[in-house]
Each structure stands twice: as structure tokens, then as C-alpha cells.
Scaffold this motif. Structure first.
Motif, PDB file in Angstrom:
ATOM      1  N   ARG A  71       0.851  -1.188   0.000  1.00  0.00           N
ATOM      2  CA  ARG A  71       0.000   0.000   0.000  1.00  0.00           C
ATOM      3  C   ARG A  71       0.884   1.234   0.000  1.00  0.00           C
ATOM      4  O   ARG A  71       2.036   1.181   0.445  1.00  0.00           O
ATOM      5  N   GLU A  72       0.361   2.302  -0.541  1.00  0.00           N
ATOM      6  CA  GLU A  72       1.080   3.573  -0.579  1.00  0.00           C
ATOM      7  C   GLU A  72       2.474   3.421  -1.195  1.00  0.00           C
ATOM      8  O   GLU A  72       3.450   4.042  -0.747  1.00  0.00           O
ATOM      9  N   GLY A  73       2.561   2.528  -2.187  1.00  0.00           N
ATOM     10  CA  GLY A  73       3.819   2.356  -2.898  1.00  0.00           C
ATOM     11  C   GLY A  73       4.883   1.572  -2.167  1.00  0.00           C
ATOM     12  O   GLY A  73       6.052   1.534  -2.597  1.00  0.00           O
ATOM     13  N   GLY A  74       4.532   0.914  -1.052  1.00  0.00           N
ATOM     14  CA  GLY A  74       5.511   0.132  -0.307  1.00  0.00           C
ATOM     15  C   GLY A  74       4.877  -1.055   0.381  1.00  0.00           C
ATOM     16  O   GLY A  74       3.683  -1.333   0.222  1.00  0.00           O
ATOM     17  N   LEU A  75       5.676  -1.800   1.147  1.00  0.00           N
ATOM     18  CA  LEU A  75       5.208  -2.980   1.868  1.00  0.00           C
ATOM     19  C   LEU A  75       5.091  -2.662   3.355  1.00  0.00           C
ATOM     20  O   LEU A  75       5.993  -2.049   3.943  1.00  0.00           O
ATOM     21  N   TYR A  76       3.992  -3.123   3.960  1.00  0.00           N
ATOM     22  CA  TYR A  76       3.716  -2.851   5.378  1.00  0.00           C
ATOM     23  C   TYR A  76       3.124  -4.095   6.038  1.00  0.00           C
ATOM     24  O   TYR A  76       2.548  -4.963   5.366  1.00  0.00           O
ATOM     25  N   LEU A  77       3.246  -4.154   7.349  1.00  0.00           N
ATOM     26  CA  LEU A  77       2.613  -5.201   8.139  1.00  0.00           C
ATOM     27  C   LEU A  77       1.094  -5.098   7.983  1.00  0.00           C
ATOM     28  O   LEU A  77       0.522  -4.014   8.089  1.00  0.00           O
ATOM     29  N   TYR A  78       0.456  -6.238   7.712  1.00  0.00           N
ATOM     30  CA  TYR A  78      -1.001  -6.266   7.551  1.00  0.00           C
ATOM     31  C   TYR A  78      -1.678  -6.553   8.891  1.00  0.00           C
ATOM     32  O   TYR A  78      -1.301  -7.495   9.594  1.00  0.00           O
ATOM     33  N   VAL A  79      -2.654  -5.749   9.229  1.00  0.00           N
ATOM     34  CA  VAL A  79      -3.473  -5.991  10.416  1.00  0.00           C
ATOM     35  C   VAL A  79      -4.932  -5.891   9.985  1.00  0.00           C
ATOM     36  O   VAL A  79      -5.411  -4.815   9.633  1.00  0.00           O
TER      37      VAL A  79
END
Length: 239
Positions: A71-79
């Protein structure tokens, strides 16, 4: 020819990839990263003292697991939201129980006994050589439940379950971090499969209902704790 010097065997690429994957996964699941912190190959490679290649592969696997999202052009921890998790668990339970109820309703539906016996052998092995608690154990659990459902003969149900499992996998991994949950899972899987193999379907249905319900309670409790941790982290970020 001298045998005094035996060259060291280098660590294999697959084992290095698995180690990096497991380390990053465990950090993500244990609060090592905020859901608002972008996960970059460069920073993770530096953090773990490896090249970017195993980190890139680890992040791809974590995306497949549903632990990491783009999301938002990058990778993040999903919750996931609590509501989303509740809805998906309801779907999962409905699909799993249907594999047994359809056999109870239609006497022509017969479970694939050789497949279930092979799966039972796998779980007997886990009972006799119990692995340590580990989030990756979710793969064994998913295999059991998809095999049990698929053995009832409706691949469309199995496909729907596999899709639901992928969406809740990141949270369900929390179910396998303690000895008691590992023991309960192995014991209950064996009980359910043995009942189905013996054509004791009403008892198998009740055992499966209790098993999935217990797992749901554990996961929802830990999901609530994870969401609370997320809110706290968000508060720290905005201060």
C-alpha cells in the motif's frame, strides 16, 4: 591423499532463505515493526546482515502469507479489522462443517479414505515427534483442514476454504506460539480424522465444530490484543 583438512560445507541457499524468512516473520508477529513502518529490502538486509536477495524472497513469501501487504507504494505489516476477521472465520467454519454435513445428508457421498489415512499418518508423526511452537505450523494445520474438506469430494468448497485461509493466515499464525495450543491441535486433528475414517460422522462433526470454535476463540483473543498494540503504536507515531 591427505584427509587432515576437510573444507567446511557452505550454508545452502534454501536454508539461508528460510532463516531470513522465519526471522522477519517472527519480528513482524511479535511487535518488532509498526504497521505504519515501511518494510524496505535495504533496511532489512542491513538489519539481518544479509544481501537483498533473501530479503526480497522473504517479503514475497510474507505477502503470500498475508502478513505483509502493499500500500502507498511500499510494503507494510497487515493488520485486519476485527470485523473482517469475524466474517472470514464465520465463512471458514461454514465451509469446513459442510464437508461433513453433505456426507451426512447424502449417503452417496463417501470420503476418500486413503487420503485421510495418509493425512492421519502425518499427524501421528507430529504427535510422536512434536515440533516446537512455531507460527509456520499453520501450514500443517491448513493442509489438514483442506484435505479433510477435499476428501468429501467437492473441490469448489476446498478452493473457497483455501482462499479464506490465505486471508486469515497472518492472524491464525498466533495460534501456534504455545505448547498447549500445539498439543491441542495435534490431538484434536487425530481424533477428528479417526472418527471420519471410521464413518462416525455425527461425532466427527461435533468434534470438528468444537475444534474450529476453540481455535476461533484463541485467534480472536490474540487478534484483539494485536489490534490494541496497533492502536498504541499509532499513538506513538502521531505524538
Amino acid at each position: 591423499m591427505s584427509t587432515d583438512h576437510v573444507p567446511a560445507v557452505p550454508e545452502s541457499a534454501p536454508s539461508r532463505r528460510d532463516r531470513v524468512y522465519a526471522t522477519i516473520r517472527d519480528e513482524l508477529m511479535n511487535g518488532g515493526f509498526s504497521p505504519y513502518e515501511r518494510l524496505t529490502e535495504e533496511r532489512l538486509a542491513e538489519r539481518h546482515g544479509v544481501s537483498r536477495t533473501p530479503v526480497r524472497e522473504a517479503l514475497a513469501r510474507l505477502q503470500s502469507d498475508g502478513i505483509v501487504v502493499k500500500r502507498e507504494g511500499g510494503l507494510y505489516l497487515y493488520v485486519p479489522s476485527f470485523r473482517e476477521l469475524t466474517d472470514l472465520y464465520e465463512l471458514r467454519i461454514t465451509l469446513e462443517l459442510r464437508g461433513l454435513t453433505r456426507a451426512l445428508e447424502d449417503p452417496t457421498v463417501r470420503h476418500d479414505r486413503p487420503r485421510l489415512e495418509a493425512e492421519l499418518d502425518h499427524w501421528y508423526g507430529l504427535r510422536d515427534h512434536r515440533p516446537a511452537p512455531d507460527a509456520g505450523f499453520v501450514a500443517h494445520d491448513e493442509q489438514f483442514h483442506t484435505t479433510l474438506l477435499d476428501a468429501s469430494g467437492n473441490p469448489a468448497l476446498t478452493g473457497a476454504l483455501a482462499q479464506a485461509n490465505r486471508r486469515i493466515r497472518s492472524v491464525r499464525m498466533y495460534d501456534y506460539l504455545t505448547e498447549d495450543r500445539m498439543t491441542a491441535t495435534i490431538t484434536e486433528h487425530i481424533e477428528i480424522a479417526e472418527l471420519v475414517v471410521r464413518d462416525r460422522l455425527p461425532e466427527a462433526l461435533e468434534a470438528l465444530r468444537e475444534h474450529v470454535g476453540a481455535s476461533r476463540e484463541v485467534v480472536m483473543h490474540r487478534a484483539a490484543a494485536a489490534l490494541e498494540m496497533t492502536r498504541n503504536l499509532a499513538g506513538q507515531v502521531t505524538r
